[in-house]
Write a protein that holds these residues in place. Sequence first.
Motif, PDB file in Angstrom:
ATOM      1  N   GLU A  44      -2.704  28.221 -11.435  1.00 15.45           N
ATOM      2  CA  GLU A  44      -2.837  26.785 -10.906  1.00 15.45           C
ATOM      3  C   GLU A  44      -1.762  25.858 -11.204  1.00 15.45           C
ATOM      4  O   GLU A  44      -1.608  24.988 -10.406  1.00 15.45           O
ATOM      5  N   GLU A  45      -1.094  26.213 -12.163  1.00 14.36           N
ATOM      6  CA  GLU A  45      -0.089  25.185 -12.773  1.00 14.36           C
ATOM      7  C   GLU A  45       1.571  25.400 -11.855  1.00 14.36           C
ATOM      8  O   GLU A  45       2.185  24.952 -12.070  1.00 14.36           O
ATOM      9  N   GLY A  46       1.118  26.661 -11.202  1.00 14.05           N
ATOM     10  CA  GLY A  46       2.524  27.136 -10.335  1.00 14.05           C
ATOM     11  C   GLY A  46       3.516  27.899 -11.155  1.00 14.05           C
ATOM     12  O   GLY A  46       4.653  28.019 -10.748  1.00 14.05           O
ATOM     13  N   TRP A  47       3.043  28.169 -12.382  1.00 13.16           N
ATOM     14  CA  TRP A  47       3.982  28.918 -13.174  1.00 13.16           C
ATOM     15  C   TRP A  47       4.162  30.625 -12.783  1.00 13.16           C
ATOM     16  O   TRP A  47       4.826  31.166 -13.179  1.00 13.16           O
ATOM     17  N   LEU A  48       2.990  31.298 -12.090  1.00 14.45           N
ATOM     18  CA  LEU A  48       2.912  32.357 -11.549  1.00 14.45           C
ATOM     19  C   LEU A  48       2.469  32.429 -10.220  1.00 14.45           C
ATOM     20  O   LEU A  48       2.034  31.304  -9.632  1.00 14.45           O
ATOM     21  N   THR A  49       2.785  33.297  -9.300  1.00 12.20           N
ATOM     22  CA  THR A  49       2.327  33.793  -8.432  1.00 12.20           C
ATOM     23  C   THR A  49       1.510  35.115  -8.487  1.00 12.20           C
ATOM     24  O   THR A  49       1.832  36.021  -9.244  1.00 12.20           O
ATOM     25  N   ASP A  50       0.768  35.348  -7.417  1.00 13.75           N
ATOM     26  CA  ASP A  50      -0.126  36.562  -7.355  1.00 13.75           C
ATOM     27  C   ASP A  50      -0.188  37.295  -6.078  1.00 13.75           C
ATOM     28  O   ASP A  50       0.168  36.760  -5.039  1.00 13.75           O
ATOM     29  N   GLY A  51      -0.814  38.710  -6.141  1.00 14.45           N
ATOM     30  CA  GLY A  51      -0.818  39.443  -5.042  1.00 14.45           C
ATOM     31  C   GLY A  51      -1.645  40.532  -5.409  1.00 14.45           C
ATOM     32  O   GLY A  51      -1.946  41.153  -6.495  1.00 14.45           O
ATOM     33  N   TRP A  52      -1.872  41.439  -4.381  1.00 13.80           N
ATOM     34  CA  TRP A  52      -2.487  42.752  -4.542  1.00 13.80           C
ATOM     35  C   TRP A  52      -1.697  43.671  -4.072  1.00 13.80           C
ATOM     36  O   TRP A  52      -0.866  43.914  -3.277  1.00 13.80           O
ATOM     37  N   GLU A  53      -1.599  44.836  -4.823  1.00  8.16           N
ATOM     38  CA  GLU A  53      -0.901  46.126  -4.394  1.00  8.16           C
ATOM     39  C   GLU A  53      -1.481  46.434  -3.102  1.00  8.16           C
ATOM     40  O   GLU A  53      -2.883  46.436  -2.912  1.00  8.16           O
ATOM     41  N   SER A  54      -0.635  47.361  -2.443  1.00 16.24           N
ATOM     42  CA  SER A  54      -1.616  48.012  -1.045  1.00 16.24           C
ATOM     43  C   SER A  54      -2.183  49.069  -1.481  1.00 16.24           C
ATOM     44  O   SER A  54      -2.027  49.742  -2.500  1.00 16.24           O
ATOM     45  N   GLN A  55      -2.932  49.475  -0.291  1.00 22.18           N
ATOM     46  CA  GLN A  55      -3.838  50.570  -0.389  1.00 22.18           C
ATOM     47  C   GLN A  55      -3.014  51.990  -0.655  1.00 22.18           C
ATOM     48  O   GLN A  55      -3.393  52.646  -1.310  1.00 22.18           O
ATOM     49  N   ASP A  56      -1.994  52.068  -0.154  1.00 19.13           N
ATOM     50  CA  ASP A  56      -0.842  53.069  -0.292  1.00 19.13           C
ATOM     51  C   ASP A  56      -0.685  53.403  -1.755  1.00 19.13           C
ATOM     52  O   ASP A  56      -0.249  54.397  -2.169  1.00 19.13           O
ATOM     53  N   GLU A  57      -0.422  52.030  -2.485  1.00 17.50           N
ATOM     54  CA  GLU A  57      -0.044  52.248  -3.856  1.00 17.50           C
ATOM     55  C   GLU A  57      -1.210  52.722  -4.756  1.00 17.50           C
ATOM     56  O   GLU A  57      -0.980  53.288  -5.848  1.00 17.50           O
ATOM     57  N   ALA A  58      -2.459  52.132  -4.101  1.00 16.65           N
ATOM     58  CA  ALA A  58      -3.632  52.506  -4.982  1.00 16.65           C
ATOM     59  C   ALA A  58      -4.550  53.586  -4.729  1.00 16.65           C
ATOM     60  O   ALA A  58      -5.552  53.369  -4.469  1.00 16.65           O
ATOM     61  N   VAL A  59      -3.811  54.745  -4.704  1.00 17.90           N
ATOM     62  CA  VAL A  59      -4.337  55.850  -4.145  1.00 17.90           C
ATOM     63  C   VAL A  59      -5.573  56.516  -5.297  1.00 17.90           C
ATOM     64  O   VAL A  59      -5.216  56.422  -6.441  1.00 17.90           O
ATOM     65  N   GLY A  60      -6.660  56.411  -4.851  1.00 18.13           N
ATOM     66  CA  GLY A  60      -7.686  57.135  -5.730  1.00 18.13           C
ATOM     67  C   GLY A  60      -8.349  55.969  -6.671  1.00 18.13           C
ATOM     68  O   GLY A  60      -9.098  56.272  -7.696  1.00 18.13           O
ATOM     69  N   VAL A  86       6.309  35.916 -12.166  1.00 21.70           N
ATOM     70  CA  VAL A  86       6.792  34.340 -12.751  1.00 21.70           C
ATOM     71  C   VAL A  86       7.472  33.730 -11.879  1.00 21.70           C
ATOM     72  O   VAL A  86       8.469  34.398 -11.064  1.00 21.70           O
ATOM     73  N   THR A  87       7.132  32.596 -11.423  1.00 24.49           N
ATOM     74  CA  THR A  87       8.029  31.756 -10.798  1.00 24.49           C
ATOM     75  C   THR A  87       9.079  30.817 -11.336  1.00 24.49           C
ATOM     76  O   THR A  87       9.446  31.078 -12.467  1.00 24.49           O
ATOM     77  N   ASP A  88      10.169  30.207 -10.569  1.00 23.55           N
ATOM     78  CA  ASP A  88      11.143  29.515 -11.181  1.00 23.55           C
ATOM     79  C   ASP A  88      10.551  28.412 -12.190  1.00 23.55           C
ATOM     80  O   ASP A  88      11.019  28.165 -13.360  1.00 23.55           O
ATOM     81  N   LYS A  89       9.555  27.842 -11.746  1.00 26.76           N
ATOM     82  CA  LYS A  89       8.812  26.628 -12.470  1.00 26.76           C
ATOM     83  C   LYS A  89       8.320  27.296 -13.750  1.00 26.76           C
ATOM     84  O   LYS A  89       8.595  26.821 -14.869  1.00 26.76           O
ATOM     85  N   GLY A  90       7.825  28.670 -13.671  1.00 28.90           N
ATOM     86  CA  GLY A  90       7.173  29.320 -14.721  1.00 28.90           C
ATOM     87  C   GLY A  90       8.140  29.734 -15.643  1.00 28.90           C
ATOM     88  O   GLY A  90       8.199  29.282 -16.871  1.00 28.90           O
ATOM     89  N   ILE A  91       9.342  29.873 -15.412  1.00 25.68           N
ATOM     90  CA  ILE A  91      10.561  30.414 -16.304  1.00 25.68           C
ATOM     91  C   ILE A  91      10.839  29.248 -17.069  1.00 25.68           C
ATOM     92  O   ILE A  91      10.982  29.136 -18.072  1.00 25.68           O
TER      93      ILE A  91
END
Length: 87
Positions: free
Chosen positions: A33-49, A58-63
């Motif tokens: 919420e503060e912009g210190w991090l961004t997030d995402g989800w790994e792809s289905q190809d990476e998440a086998v099983g 970590v963002t520049d602001k987060g650093i």
Amino acid sequence: MADRESRLWGYGLSRTSGVRSGVLYPILRRMLEEGWLTDGWESQDEAVGRPPRRYYLVTDKGIAELGAVLRRAQADIRFRGLDLGFA
């Protein structure tokens, strides 16, 4: 913060830091919420099983903000003797 290019997983952060997930995830949410991090989800190809994992970067602001937190902690006598430096 040590490796800005690596995706950080909540479970891995919890294990590495020793912080329980019930404490860690609210902190991660606030950092997003503060912009210190961004997030995402790994792809289905990476998440086998298994379900895809959510990752954090970590963002520049987060650093900058986390560096300031570490500097304050290093100057605080209560945290003397702890390894609070950058890896």
